[in-house]
Structure formats: C-alpha cells, structure tokens
Design a protein around this motif. Sequence first.
Motif: not given
Length: 173
Positions: A29-36, A87-95
């Motif tokens: 989660r953190v690496i690719p979605f931080g880049v996004l 990245m934070f794992g919050l509201l994962t289906p929406l993200g």
Amino acid sequence: MSTATSGTATRPATRTVPSPLDLGLLLARVIPFGVLAVFGAQKLFGAFGGSGLSGTEAAFAQMGYHPALFFAVLGGASELIGGLLLMFGLLTPLGAAMAMGVMINAFSAVSSAPLSTSGFPIVVGGLALALAFTGPGRYSLDAGRPWQRTGLAWGGLSVALAVVTAVASLLAS
C-alpha cells in the motif's frame, strides 16, 4: 490454533501477533500508492516538480479530454485522494475504486506506448484490484473499525465503480 465458541458455531480466535502478510500488505500500500498520491499532487498543485493544474490541463487537452480542466482536476484528485486512502488503509474499497478508475484511463492514454510506459498503470491498477478484495491488512486505519469492508462483495463493488466511472469519463471526453 485455538478457537472461540459462539453458540454452536466455532470460529478461529482473533490473531494477536501480526503476520508477515500484514507487513506485506502495508508495503504494497505505502510504496506504490504514496507514489500515486505524489503524482496527483504534481498534477493539482505543481508539488514535487510537477506542472501544476495549468500544465495538467494542457496535457489532458492534448490527449483529447474535454473539458480539459474538469478532467485534469478529476484525474489529479483521484490520484491524490485514492493514493492517500490506500496508502493509509482508510476506506479501502473507495480508494481502490479511485485508483483503478484513474489507472484504466491512464492505461488508455498510453496503451500504444511501450510497456515501459504503460506498465505503471497496469501494476498500480492491479495492486488496487487486489487490495479491493483483500483489504488493507492489520496496519491500516480501517483495521478493526466498524467501517472496515473487505471480501468478494466489496471488492466487486469497488471494481464495478472503477469500471463505470472510467468508461464514463472515456466516453465523455
């Protein structure tokens, strides 16, 4: 493995020790979605050496998205907000839906380019797809909260939302 009994049903006891899977999901989660999220900030605000909204608008106009400003804001916001949520794992289906939707459009824009260019949307979209079904893992803001949603139904809903919004934006542009 110990079990806890509830009525007549037996279920596995809640894990108390984090697993390697939880660490793997955190890293995925953190690496690719931080880049996004950084890409979204570049598009919207010119942060991290990006072109900002005016440059993004011009690029979207050149790719055939009209009205270009609307699609520039939509794309940048989807990258920034979807990236941060995952990245934070919050509201994962929406993200996951936001990330998949914008990656479908990104792949469409670069699909004729070599895989070195079109590979990023495939990989990030695929990771968002996987997280839509697995959930974000123990090291997340969703973990153990009443709003946490995972599984086949929520993953399917996330995919459906991504596809419908991506196709709508491709048809509208």
